[in-house]
Design an enzyme around this catalytic site. Structure first.
Site, short mmCIF file in Angstrom:
data_model
loop_
_atom_site.label_atom_id
_atom_site.label_comp_id
_atom_site.label_asym_id
_atom_site.label_seq_id
_atom_site.Cartn_x
_atom_site.Cartn_y
_atom_site.Cartn_z
N LYS A 145 1.00 -1.18 -0.25
CA LYS A 145 -0.18 -0.04 -0.16
C LYS A 145 1.10 1.31 0.10
CE LYS A 145 -3.70 -1.74 2.52
NZ LYS A 145 -4.49 -2.11 3.69
N ILE B 29 -6.16 -9.63 4.79
CA ILE B 29 -7.35 -10.52 5.43
C ILE B 29 -8.42 -11.16 4.82
CG2 ILE B 29 -9.37 -10.52 7.67
CD1 ILE B 29 -6.23 -9.57 8.49
N HIS C 211 -15.71 -4.29 5.83
CA HIS C 211 -15.13 -2.82 6.17
C HIS C 211 -16.44 -1.99 6.92
CE1 HIS C 211 -13.07 0.82 4.34
NE2 HIS C 211 -13.73 1.49 5.51
N ARG D 97 -12.35 14.16 8.59
CA ARG D 97 -13.37 15.06 8.21
C ARG D 97 -14.60 13.83 8.26
NH1 ARG D 97 -13.67 11.92 3.44
NH2 ARG D 97 -11.71 10.02 3.30
N VAL E 233 -17.87 10.65 2.94
CA VAL E 233 -19.48 10.66 1.95
C VAL E 233 -20.60 10.19 2.32
CG1 VAL E 233 -20.16 9.83 -0.61
CG2 VAL E 233 -17.94 11.06 -0.33
#
Length: 326
Positions: A32, A77, A82, A166, A169
């Site tokens: 990543k 995983i 999520h 923050r 969405v």
């Protein structure tokens, strides 16, 4: 006090360093981008040859997308979900959590549909993890709305991934089940007011689903679909958030920006009723002139695994939809 996914202690400098870290945690692994997000600069590797190729590809992509080629490594995983917790924290040391959202319906690690509460998080887990999350952000002196994100393994363990400092969405699903206006709360926090609510004031009522409607063609690898919208209509009994007005006729979707054109949110007394309401609403939506993800949302909402709450981040792939990189 939040568990993290096993992986490298920091940035992996080269392929050899990545290979050593992968050998310690075991394949499969993810590379990543340390400065990344949205799935860019990210590669899943099942063995050392894939790791070697993936390292070169992810480095180039990270440099191009973020101006920083650095990568780190994490254990993948398999069958993960999520899960994210919404928090509010003020300048006076007060912090509360507003429950969790399930965001496992994704294409190329980008969310397509979110729901709250998650069908796999029970009240005891919500209370325990939420309390730890709230304590963590309060201890940091954080002040704002924010989201603490986890990956849940098939055994139920929740691993901390990141915090988004923050509003996100998908925040409307939390607003729908808690009755709170998160933007108003942000403004009060910014004005240095103490939180008006304590944890015992927060309750979850009913179930909410949000569908992100993108100007993309899911039958062509989610290729962007710019063009002029000739019809843009939603049923009256749903919440819609969009920069396009209620008529929308003549609006041109450009090719240079994010493909999201609208969010449609439904709320009902329970999950089954919310799914039924979402299915009716999706059938009633009319967007013409461009291709959108509406057809895929109609498939998702009827998929037996989704209806049963038995799905993970690979759901879109299992439907046979190939995620493009557009």
């Amino acid at each position: 006090g939040l568990a993290t996914i096993p992986g490298s202690a920091g940035v992996v400098a080269d392929t050899a360093s990545a290979a050593r870290a992968a050998a310690e945690v075991g394949y499969p692994v993810f590379l990543k981008a340390s400065a990344g997000g949205g799935g860019r600069g990210m590669r899943r590797c099942g063995n050392e040859p894939e790791l070697s190729r993936g390292f070169a590809e992810a480095t180039l992509e990270a440099e191009k997308a973020f101006g920083n080629p650095a990568l780190y490594l994490e254990k993948a995983i398999v069958g993960g979900r999520h899960i994210e917790f919404q928090i509010l924290a003020d300048a006076w040391g007060n912090a509360v959590h507003l429950g969790e959202r399930e965001c496992s319906v994704q294409r190329h690690h980008q969310k397509l549909l979110e729901e709250s509460p998650s069908p796999v998080i029970d009240a005891a887990t919500r209370s325990a993890i939420g309390a730890r999350v709230a304590a963590a952000v309060a201890g940091l002196g954080y002040r704002n709305a924010g989201t603490v994100e986890f990956l849940r393994d098939p055994g139920g363990a929740l691993y901390f991934m990141e915090m988004n400092t923050r509003l996100q969405v998908e925040h409307p699903v939390t607003e729908m089940v808690t009755g709170l206006d998160l933007v108003a709360e942000q403004i009060r926090i910014a004005a240095n007011e103490p939180l008006r609510i304590r944890q015992h004031d927060v309750s979850i009522s009913g179930h909410a689903l949000e569908m992100r409607i993108n100007a993309e063609d899911p039958d062509a690898g989610f290729a962007p679909s710019p063009g002029t919208i000739t019809r843009f209509e939603f049923p009256p009994d749903v919440r819609v958030e969009s920069h396009i007005d209620a008529v929308g006729k003549g609006y041109r979707v450009p090719s240079h920006y994010d493909s999201l054109i609208a969010k449609m949110i439904v709320h009902a007394p329970d999950r089954a009723a919310a799914i039924e309401k979402a299915a009716r609403a999706l059938d009633a939506v009319r967007i013409e002139g461009i291709r959108t993800t509406l057809s895929l949302h109609r498939r998702i909402i009827q998929e037996p695994g989704f209806v049963a709450g038995d799905y993970d981040v690979t759901m879109i792939e299992k439907l046979g939809v190939t995620a493009g990189r557009g």
